[in-house]
Design a protein around this motif. Sequence first.
Motif, mmCIF file in Angstrom:
data_model
loop_
_atom_site.group_PDB
_atom_site.id
_atom_site.type_symbol
_atom_site.label_atom_id
_atom_site.label_comp_id
_atom_site.label_asym_id
_atom_site.label_seq_id
_atom_site.Cartn_x
_atom_site.Cartn_y
_atom_site.Cartn_z
ATOM 1 N N GLU A 76 0.769 -1.218 -0.027
ATOM 2 C CA GLU A 76 0.015 -0.246 -0.003
ATOM 3 C C GLU A 76 0.948 1.182 -0.017
ATOM 4 N N TYR A 77 0.342 2.339 -0.645
ATOM 5 C CA TYR A 77 1.050 3.607 -0.622
ATOM 6 C C TYR A 77 0.166 4.552 0.110
ATOM 7 N N ALA A 78 0.906 5.248 1.027
ATOM 8 C CA ALA A 78 0.207 6.211 1.798
ATOM 9 C C ALA A 78 0.013 7.286 0.756
ATOM 10 N N SER A 85 -2.002 -0.891 -17.440
ATOM 11 C CA SER A 85 -1.119 0.126 -16.731
ATOM 12 C C SER A 85 -1.607 0.499 -15.369
ATOM 13 N N GLY A 86 -1.021 0.444 -14.424
ATOM 14 C CA GLY A 86 -1.257 0.906 -13.002
ATOM 15 C C GLY A 86 -1.723 -0.278 -12.270
ATOM 16 N N SER A 87 -1.808 -1.326 -12.898
ATOM 17 C CA SER A 87 -2.391 -2.625 -11.979
ATOM 18 C C SER A 87 -1.533 -3.243 -10.914
ATOM 19 N N GLY A 88 -0.136 -2.602 -10.790
ATOM 20 C CA GLY A 88 0.762 -3.166 -9.903
ATOM 21 C C GLY A 88 1.897 -3.828 -10.433
ATOM 22 N N LYS A 89 2.110 -4.008 -11.640
ATOM 23 C CA LYS A 89 3.019 -4.964 -11.951
ATOM 24 C C LYS A 89 4.467 -4.553 -11.728
ATOM 25 N N SER A 90 4.701 -3.147 -11.813
ATOM 26 C CA SER A 90 6.035 -2.669 -11.243
ATOM 27 C C SER A 90 6.327 -3.020 -9.834
ATOM 28 N N THR A 91 5.079 -2.680 -9.062
ATOM 29 C CA THR A 91 5.163 -2.802 -7.714
ATOM 30 C C THR A 91 5.323 -4.289 -7.305
ATOM 31 N N LEU A 92 4.837 -5.197 -8.069
ATOM 32 C CA LEU A 92 5.379 -6.743 -7.739
ATOM 33 C C LEU A 92 6.608 -7.154 -8.215
ATOM 34 N N LEU A 117 13.005 4.725 -9.472
ATOM 35 C CA LEU A 117 13.331 4.016 -10.810
ATOM 36 C C LEU A 117 12.190 4.251 -11.804
ATOM 37 N N ARG A 118 10.835 4.237 -11.097
ATOM 38 C CA ARG A 118 9.697 4.328 -11.697
ATOM 39 C C ARG A 118 9.428 5.498 -12.014
ATOM 40 N N ALA A 119 9.855 6.629 -11.451
ATOM 41 C CA ALA A 119 9.672 8.055 -11.566
ATOM 42 C C ALA A 119 10.321 8.439 -12.854
HETATM 43 N N1 LIG Z 1 5.389 5.799 -4.540
HETATM 44 C C1 LIG Z 1 4.033 5.713 -4.859
HETATM 45 N N2 LIG Z 1 3.283 6.384 -4.120
HETATM 46 C C2 LIG Z 1 1.750 6.210 -4.535
HETATM 47 N N3 LIG Z 1 1.394 5.234 -5.333
HETATM 48 C C3 LIG Z 1 2.170 4.626 -6.333
HETATM 49 C C4 LIG Z 1 3.438 4.752 -5.864
HETATM 50 N N4 LIG Z 1 4.253 3.695 -6.786
HETATM 51 C C5 LIG Z 1 3.169 3.303 -7.418
HETATM 52 N N5 LIG Z 1 1.850 3.848 -7.135
HETATM 53 C C6 LIG Z 1 0.611 3.492 -7.477
HETATM 54 O O1 LIG Z 1 0.443 2.002 -7.578
HETATM 55 C C7 LIG Z 1 -0.326 1.442 -8.473
HETATM 56 C C8 LIG Z 1 0.520 0.507 -9.264
HETATM 57 O O2 LIG Z 1 1.655 0.903 -9.824
HETATM 58 P P1 LIG Z 1 2.590 0.043 -10.749
HETATM 59 O O3 LIG Z 1 2.973 -0.943 -10.051
HETATM 60 O O4 LIG Z 1 3.585 1.226 -11.220
HETATM 61 O O5 LIG Z 1 1.733 -0.449 -11.935
HETATM 62 P P2 LIG Z 1 2.163 -0.978 -13.246
HETATM 63 O O6 LIG Z 1 3.546 -1.163 -13.511
HETATM 64 O O7 LIG Z 1 1.366 -1.948 -13.645
HETATM 65 O O8 LIG Z 1 1.773 0.027 -14.527
HETATM 66 C C9 LIG Z 1 -0.448 2.733 -9.364
HETATM 67 O O9 LIG Z 1 -1.838 3.148 -9.305
HETATM 68 C C10 LIG Z 1 0.365 3.695 -8.944
HETATM 69 O O10 LIG Z 1 -0.137 5.031 -8.942
#
Ligand SMILES: Nc1ncnc2c1ncn2[C@@H]1O[C@H](COP(=O)(O)OP(=O)(O)O)[C@@H](O)[C@H]1O
Lengths: 253, 436
Positions: A34-36, A64-71, B432-434
Motif C-alpha cells: 500500500e502507498y500512503a 497500466s497501473g495494475s501493480g506490475k512494477s510494484t510486484l 526508478l519508476r519516476a
Molecule cells: N510511490 C508511490 N506512491 C503512491 N502510489 C504509487 C506509488 N508507486 C506506485 N503507485 C501506484 O500504485 C499503482 C501500481 O503502480 P505500478 O506498480 O507502477 O503499476 P504498473 O507497473 O502495472 O503500471 C498505481 O496506481 C500507482 O499510481
Amino acid sequence: MSEAKVVAEIKSDWPANTTRPDCAVISLEGVCREYAGRGDVVRALEDATFSIVAGEWVAITGPSGSGKSTLVNMLGCLDRPTRGELKIDNVDVASMSSTELDRFRAEKIGFIFQQFHLIPYLSAVENVMLAQYFHSMTDEKEAKAALDRVGLGHRTGHLPSELSGGEQQRVCIARALINNPPILLADEPTGNLDAANQAIVADLLKDLHRNGHTVVMVTHDPEMATLAQRRIALSHGKVFCHPVGGPIVTLRR
Amino acid sequence: MFLRLLWESFVRQRRRKLLAGIAILFGTTAVTAMLALATTIGDRIHKELAVYGANIVVYPKAEQLAVKVGGVDIKPATGNAYLKESDLSKLKTIFWANNINGISPELPLQLKHVFPDGTTPISAVGLWFHHPLGSGAATITTGASELHPSWKLNGSWPTSKEEAVIGSSLSNRLNLRTGDNLPVIAANTQNLHITGTVSTGDENDEKLLLPLATAQFLNNTPDAVSRVEVSARTKPEDSFARTDPDTLSPKQREIWYCRPYANSISYQIREVIPGAAAEQIRKVEQTEGTVLARISGLMWLISIAALLAASFAVSAAMATAILERRGEIGLMRSLGASKASIALLFYAESGLLALFAGVLGYLFGSGLAAWLGAHIFAGSGVPAIAVSTLPATSIFIPVLLPVVVATALIVAIAGSTPSIRSALKMDPSSVLRANA
Ligand SMILES: Nc1ncnc2c1ncn2[C@@H]1O[C@H](COP(=O)(O)OP(=O)(O)O)[C@@H](O)[C@H]1O
Ligand SMILES: [Mg+2]
C-alpha cells in the motif's frame, strides 16, 4: 468467484508448487503493498499469493497501473511488502536487514528495465562493470565477454547516448547477467523497442532461460507473453495466476 | 571502478559544483588568511620584538624617586641623574649576558640651530649607531640602528662625531635635507653634517639623532647616559617570574636568578650597574596584543561566517545535484549497492571538491594575508617591521595547508550530509519508476 479462491484453485492445479516448496525460488503469501497517498491509501498490490519455481519463465501482464512494477520491485527486494510474507530462496524478506537485502540483490537478482537506466557518463562496458563493482570486483574481460554475448562486442567503449534503444537494452541485459544471478526481473524489457529489437531481446531472454535463469518478465505484448511458461495476470492490484500453454513447470537447473 | 565513477561524476554537473566549490573557496580563503595572519604576523611580531625590540629599560635610580626634603623637591624628575656609558660594557658580564641581543643608550638634549641671523630650538637625542659592546669574541654591534629595524632610514647612519641624521618631520619643518650642514649650540657648539633622514613613527621624527659622544660633548656631560633600552631574549613571564627574589628561599632564589625572565635579567642589570634601575617594558607587547586580538577576533568572525555560508551553499548545491541523480542512485541500489557505498561515493565526490577548493583557498588566503599584511595592518600599530619585512613567500605556511583542507572537508561533508541522507532515504523503486 473470489480472488483468493482463484489462487487456491490454481495452486491445487499445480503440484510442483505445493509438493516441492524447496524448489520455489519465490513465494508470496497474502502480500500487500500500500502507498500512503494524499488522504487515502493506494493499494498497489492486494493479497498476492503465488509461487515461482526455479528455472521458470513467468510473464506478468495487466493494464497500466495494475501493480506490475510494484510486484517486480518487491520480488527484487527494492521494496518491501506492507503486509504478507515474501520468501525468496526460502528466506523471509521481512526478516532481512537492509544490508542483507542489498547483498541479496547483488547476488540473486538481475534487473532489466524498460528505460534501461544506464549511467549516461559511463561507457557500455563500464555500465556492465558497475554491476561487478557493487557485487564484488570489476573484471573488464568478463564484462566485455558479456557484451559480446548480447552481440555488442564491438561497441564496448560507446556511451549510452551513442547506442540505439535496442543496443542500450542489450547493455542492460549484459549488466543484469554479469554476476550470473539466478533470478532475472525484466520490467517491460521491450516496451521501448521496435519489433526487430524486441526479437533480439526475446532471443536473449530465451537463451538466458535455457541456461537456467528464472525469468520474471512484465510485458504488455501478447507475443512476448507467449514466450513465458506461465502468465500472472494483474488487475487493479489483484493477482490471477495462469498456466500458459505447454508444460506448467519445466525445471532446468 | 570507484575512481572512475568518482572522477566521471566529479566532472559532471559543473555549474553546481562550481557554485559549491566557490563557496568552499571563499570560506577557506578567509580561514587561511586569518590563520596566516594570526600565526605568521603574530609570530613575527614576537620574534622581531624578541630579537630587536627593547624589552628592558635601564635608567638612573634617582630618576624614579622624587627626593623631597622638607617638602622641597631637590631632585626634579627631569633632573640630571645619569648612568655612565662606560658602565654599559658590564651588561655583557651578567649571568644572562648572552641573552642580551643589543642595547641602545640615549641622551636627550635641547640644542639651538644657529642661523646667521638667529637660532631655532631643536630637540635632539644622542644614540649609538653600529656601536661595539663587550669584548673579544663576544663583542656585538648594536645601538638604535639595530634595536629599531623598523626605522626607515633614507641615507646613512652617522659614522663620525660631526654627523647626524634628522627625523622626517623635523626635516620637513626646518627644510633640512641629507647633505646639509647644521651648526648647533648647547653647552658647546658643533657643526653637524646631515647624512640621512629617518622616519621612526614616534617622537624621534621630531628630533635630531646624534652620535652619543656628540651629544655628551654638546651637553658637556661626558660619559652620561639618561636611559638605556635593552633587548634581551627572555622566557615568557609566569607567576614565578613575578615573585620578589628577596622573599624567596636561597634555593628558590637561585632558580629564579638562573631563569632568563625579564625580571631576573633586570635584577642582574641592577646588580652590575651602579645607581641603575631596570624594568621590563610591557607596553609594546600589550599594544601588539590588543591589535592582534582585535584583528583575529574580526577574522574569526568573518571565517566562521564564511564557513557557515560555504556549508549552506554546498548543502544547496548538493541537494539539487543529488536530486538530479536520484535515478542513478536507484539504479545502483538495484545493482545491490549498499547505502554506505553510495554515500561513500557522494562524500568522496564532495571531498574531492573540497580538496580542490581547499588547496585553492589556501593559496588565495595566503595571498590575501600577504596583501592585508602589507596594506591594511601597516601603520595600525602592529610594528611595521613585522609586516614590511615579510617576503611574499614566507606567508605560505605549509602547516596551514592540511588544517585548511581539513576545514574544507568538514564543511563539504557537513554541507552534503543532509542531501545524501535524504537521497538514501528515497525509495529506490519509486525513483526508478519516476524516471519512466
Ligand atoms: N510511490 C508511490 N506512491 C503512491 N502510489 C504509487 C506509488 N508507486 C506506485 N503507485 C501506484 O500504485 C499503482 C501500481 O503502480 P505500478 O506498480 O507502477 O503499476 P504498473 O507497473 O502495472 O503500471 C498505481 O496506481 C500507482 O499510481
Ligand atoms: Mg510499470
